[in-house]
Enzyme design. Sequence first.
Site, PDB file in Angstrom:
ATOM      1  N   GLU A 239     -28.834 -17.036  -5.747  1.00 43.91           N
ATOM      2  CA  GLU A 239     -27.612 -16.891  -6.135  1.00 43.91           C
ATOM      3  C   GLU A 239     -27.404 -17.677  -7.572  1.00 43.91           C
ATOM      4  OE1 GLU A 239     -24.625 -17.077  -3.336  1.00 43.91           O
ATOM      5  OE2 GLU A 239     -23.074 -17.478  -4.687  1.00 43.91           O
ATOM      6  N   ARG A 240     -26.846 -17.175  -8.650  1.00 50.06           N
ATOM      7  CA  ARG A 240     -27.002 -17.525  -9.977  1.00 50.06           C
ATOM      8  C   ARG A 240     -28.340 -18.155 -10.402  1.00 50.06           C
ATOM      9  NH1 ARG A 240     -22.248 -15.409 -10.372  1.00 50.06           N
ATOM     10  NH2 ARG A 240     -20.828 -16.169  -8.779  1.00 50.06           N
TER      11      ARG A 240
ATOM     12  N   LYS B  38     -21.779 -26.027   3.367  1.00 45.50           N
ATOM     13  CA  LYS B  38     -20.452 -25.249   2.577  1.00 45.50           C
ATOM     14  C   LYS B  38     -19.755 -24.852   3.707  1.00 45.50           C
ATOM     15  CE  LYS B  38     -19.295 -21.786  -1.001  1.00 45.50           C
ATOM     16  NZ  LYS B  38     -19.755 -21.076  -1.920  1.00 45.50           N
TER      17      LYS B  38
ATOM     18  N   GLU C 177     -14.818 -20.812  -0.004  1.00 45.26           N
ATOM     19  CA  GLU C 177     -15.354 -19.404  -0.545  1.00 45.26           C
ATOM     20  C   GLU C 177     -15.520 -18.626   0.684  1.00 45.26           C
ATOM     21  OE1 GLU C 177     -17.960 -20.001  -3.817  1.00 45.26           O
ATOM     22  OE2 GLU C 177     -16.135 -20.012  -5.217  1.00 45.26           O
TER      23      GLU C 177
ATOM     24  N   LYS D 141     -18.638 -31.859  -7.070  1.00 47.68           N
ATOM     25  CA  LYS D 141     -18.946 -31.253  -8.081  1.00 47.68           C
ATOM     26  C   LYS D 141     -18.478 -32.108  -9.310  1.00 47.68           C
ATOM     27  CE  LYS D 141     -19.447 -26.473  -6.951  1.00 47.68           C
ATOM     28  NZ  LYS D 141     -19.516 -25.114  -7.262  1.00 47.68           N
TER      29      LYS D 141
ATOM     30  N   ASP E 127     -15.179 -25.782 -11.618  1.00 46.98           N
ATOM     31  CA  ASP E 127     -16.541 -25.313 -11.264  1.00 46.98           C
ATOM     32  C   ASP E 127     -17.466 -25.254 -12.492  1.00 46.98           C
ATOM     33  OD1 ASP E 127     -18.507 -23.968  -9.906  1.00 46.98           O
ATOM     34  OD2 ASP E 127     -17.688 -22.065  -9.544  1.00 46.98           O
TER      35      ASP E 127
ATOM     36  N   GLU F 280     -22.522 -33.715  -7.680  1.00 45.22           N
ATOM     37  CA  GLU F 280     -23.270 -32.354  -7.606  1.00 45.22           C
ATOM     38  C   GLU F 280     -23.298 -31.859  -9.263  1.00 45.22           C
ATOM     39  OE1 GLU F 280     -22.706 -29.393  -4.952  1.00 45.22           O
ATOM     40  OE2 GLU F 280     -22.963 -27.719  -6.304  1.00 45.22           O
TER      41      GLU F 280
ATOM     42  N   GLU G  28     -24.931 -21.160 -14.870  1.00 43.84           N
ATOM     43  CA  GLU G  28     -24.068 -20.087 -14.418  1.00 43.84           C
ATOM     44  C   GLU G  28     -23.086 -20.062 -15.748  1.00 43.84           C
ATOM     45  OE1 GLU G  28     -22.335 -20.705 -10.737  1.00 43.84           O
ATOM     46  OE2 GLU G  28     -20.852 -19.066 -11.121  1.00 43.84           O
TER      47      GLU G  28
ATOM     48  N   GLU H 285     -20.377 -24.732 -26.801  1.00 46.69           N
ATOM     49  CA  GLU H 285     -18.875 -24.912 -26.426  1.00 46.69           C
ATOM     50  C   GLU H 285     -18.361 -24.554 -27.824  1.00 46.69           C
ATOM     51  OE1 GLU H 285     -18.069 -29.253 -26.648  1.00 46.69           O
ATOM     52  OE2 GLU H 285     -16.330 -29.001 -25.316  1.00 46.69           O
TER      53      GLU H 285
ATOM     54  N   TRP I 269      -8.594 -16.353  -7.782  1.00 45.35           N
ATOM     55  CA  TRP I 269      -9.223 -17.642  -7.972  1.00 45.35           C
ATOM     56  C   TRP I 269      -8.777 -18.861  -8.477  1.00 45.35           C
ATOM     57  CZ3 TRP I 269     -13.577 -16.947  -5.132  1.00 45.35           C
ATOM     58  CH2 TRP I 269     -14.125 -15.606  -4.872  1.00 45.35           C
TER      59      TRP I 269
HETATM   60  C1  GCV Z   1     -23.357 -20.896  -4.033  1.00 54.96           C
HETATM   61  C2  GCV Z   1     -19.374 -21.081  -7.565  1.00 54.96           C
HETATM   62  C3  GCV Z   1     -20.519 -19.899  -7.659  1.00 54.96           C
HETATM   63  C4  GCV Z   1     -21.009 -19.489  -6.468  1.00 54.96           C
HETATM   64  C5  GCV Z   1     -21.436 -20.778  -5.693  1.00 54.96           C
HETATM   65  C6  GCV Z   1     -20.155 -21.665  -5.583  1.00 54.96           C
HETATM   66  C7  GCV Z   1     -20.616 -22.988  -4.832  1.00 54.96           C
HETATM   67  O1  GCV Z   1     -18.373 -20.408  -7.198  1.00 54.96           O
HETATM   68  O2  GCV Z   1     -20.131 -18.846  -8.548  1.00 54.96           O
HETATM   69  O3  GCV Z   1     -22.043 -18.577  -6.588  1.00 54.96           O
HETATM   70  O4  GCV Z   1     -22.120 -20.527  -4.345  1.00 54.96           O
HETATM   71  O5  GCV Z   1     -19.576 -22.273  -6.834  1.00 54.96           O
HETATM   72  O6  GCV Z   1     -21.124 -24.118  -5.470  1.00 54.96           O
HETATM   73  O7  GCV Z   1     -20.662 -22.987  -3.532  1.00 54.96           O
END
Ligand code: GCV
Length: 689
Positions: free
Chosen positions: A168-169, A291, A295, A369, A374, A396, A402, A520, A550
Site C-alpha cells: 500500500e502506497r 489501526k 478508515e 502522524k 495526512d 509517525e 505518497e 512545494e 474525506w
Molecule cells: C495504510 C492514508 C493513506 C492510506 C493509509 C492511511 C493510514 O489514508 O492514503 O493508504 O492506509 O493513510 O495511514 O492508515
Amino acid sequence: MTQSSTGYAAWLPSERWSDEARIESWRPLFEQIEAHMILRHEGAGASALRELIGGIQTLSGISPRLTVKSGTPLLIFGDAQVSQKAPSDLQEIELAEEAYALQIDLENSIPYALIRGGSDVGLLHGVFAFLRLLGTQQSRPDKLHEIEAPHHPIRMIDQWDNMDGSVERGYSGNSIFYRDNRILLESQRIADYARLLASVGINAISINNVNVHAAETKLITADLLPDVKRLSDLFSSYGIKLFLSINYAAPIELRELDTADPLDADVQQWWRDKAQEIYAAIPDFGGFVVKADSENRPGPFTYGRDHADGANLLADALAPFGGLVFWRCFVYDCHQDWRDRSTDRARAAYDHFKPLDGKFRDNVILQIKNGPMDFQVREPISPLFGAMPLTNQVMEFQIAQEYTGQQRDVCFLVPQWKTYLDFDTHLTGEGTTVKKIAAGQIHPFAQSGVAAVSNIGDDDNWTGHHLAQANLYGFGRLAWNPELSAESIAAQWSALTFGLLNPAALFVEKLLMESWSVYESYAAPLSVGWMVQPHYHYAVDIDGYEYSKWGTYHFADRDGVGIDRTIATGTGYTGQYAAENRDVYDSLENCPDEVLLFFHHVPYTHILKSGKTLIQHIYDSRFEGVARIERWIEQWKSLASEVDPSRFEHILRRLEGQLDNAKQWRDVVSTYFYRKSGIADEHGRTIYG
Ligand code: GCV
C-alpha cells in the site's frame, strides 16, 4: 566513473577504494582485529563481525586476521596487546545498551583503535558508524573519541506490505516480504534490508500493512507463526525487534468468536491465549501495531467502547511477555458531508484521544502522524503530540512519498521532518520541543520515539527513484540523532552512494537540499493540501477531493482560498495548540506564510510577508518550481562522466518526468486560480484562460 551500479548496495560499502594511499594508511589497523564478545552464531555480535570484516575487505581488499575472545563487546584494531596496554579509563566509561564508543589514538604512547558497545547491538551500531566514517572521510583520523547513544528509544519502521505481494502506497515494486500469500523466507533481500536498517540505527519493524486483510489476519495463527519467527530471528540478529499489525476483529475473522468487544471476558481470554501462543513461538516478539476505527477498519466503537478500552485489551494480553501495543491515532470521519462546514478533520485525533489521557496501560504507545491531516507536503504539527503527558507517544512520519512525488519526483524529506522534531510545542513552557518529548525527556514516558512508513520494495535500487534512498537513510540517522543537520545527512548519503568528493555527489547533496522546497513550489500552495488525484495522490487535480467524503477541502472561491480554522470565525482547531502557538496561528497577521492557507481563508489580494499578493505568489512559485527543475537537469547532464551510466540515465529520466509533472501542476494551478480570481499574472507569462 564507477562501474555500472544498480544501487542495490545503497549506502553500504560496495567498491574498493581507488586511492591506494588511503588503503595503506589504514592497513596497520585493518590487518589484525581482536574481538571480545560472547559469540553466538546468529547474534548481533556475529553480525557486527561480519559487517566489519566484509566492509573492510570491500573497501580496502585487506582480509583482517581475526581472533575472538570471550568478554564484553569490544573490537581492537591492530596490535592485539592494546587491551592490556591502553589507558585504563578506556574500558571504564559506562555505555547504555545500544550505545557505542569509537576511539582512535595513534599519537598515544600506546597507539590504539577500538570500537566498544554497551551490548552486542551497541557494538553493531559502532561497526556501522565506523564504516560510515570510512566512507565519508578522505584521510584516517589519528585521534577520534566518539561516544554515541540513540536519542529516541524507539526507532521504528512500518511496512505497509500485503501478503499478496502488493505494497500500500508502495512506489518501488512489490513487497520484499510476501508473494502469493506466502512469506518469502529465503529472500536475501530481507536479510539485506535488515542490514540497511541496522546500519542507520533502526531498532523495530512492523512487517505488514496497518490495513490488515484476511490473509494477514492469519499471521498470528499456528500456520504462519513459525515463518514469522524466522523473520523475527533474522531482524533480531541485527538488533531489530519484530512487530505485527493485527486486525482488531481477529477473533471474529478467524471464526473463533462472534464478538471483538474489548470488555467481553471471552474476547479478553482469546487475546491472552493468543499472546501466550505467539510468545511460545517467538519469545522476543515486539508486539502489535493497530489501526482501529480508522478508515473503515474494525475497532472498539462498534461496541460503544473507546480507544483506551480497545488498546488496553491487547496491552493486558501482551504485558506478561513485555509486549507493546502501538495504537494509531489516525482516526477521523471518512464519511464526511462536504456541505457540513462544522466538522474539521484536522481536529479529529485530538478530540478523540486527548480526553483519554491517563487511561492507557503503560505498554500502550499512541502513534501520532506528524500532521493533523495526512502526510501532506506541508502541514502544521499535530497538536496531539505532547498533549497527553500521561500517555506514551511516538510520532509517525511517512518515508514513502505518497503526497510528495511518489518516488518519481525527488523530494528529500529530512528538512521537513526536522521542522517537526525541532518544533517547540510550548506545552510545558518554552523548549518543549518534539524531539525532547519523543526522547521521553519531558514526560516520564516509559516508551517513546519515532516511527515511519517505509519506502522500499523489490526494485533493484530498493526505492524506485535512486535518490529516494536518501529518505530511508535520513530517517534512520535523524531518529538516532535529531541534532544532525539535514545538510550533513544529505552530504553523508551522497558521499556514501556516489563516492567521496565526486562532483556528482556534491551536486546531489545540493539538489536534495532544494528538493522539498521545489516540490512545494509547484504543488498545492501554502499548505492548503489535497489538490491531487483522488486515491492515487500523485498528479494535480485541484477539485478532486473538494466535494468528497474525506474531509479534505480547500474552499477556493472567486475571492480567496484556504480553510478558516481560527477560534473566532472558523473551526476552532487553532485552540488545540498551547497558547503561544495558538496565538500565532490564529492571527492572520502573525501566521507564517507557509501554513497560511491551512489556518485561514485568505483573499487573493492578501499581501504575504514576502510583500507579494497571494495570487502573485501562486503564479511565481509555480513558474519558479519548473525553472529550478530545468536547471537541475542541465547540471545533471554536465555530470554524465562522473556517474556510472545506469544511475546517470535513471536519474535523468526521473528528473525529466518530474519536469513534466511540475509543468502540469504549474499550468493547472495557475489557470485554476486565474479563472477563479480573474487577476492576471504581473509578469504576463502564459496562463491558460
Ligand atoms: C495504510 C492514508 C493513506 C492510506 C493509509 C492511511 C493510514 O489514508 O492514503 O493508504 O492506509 O493513510 O495511514 O492508515
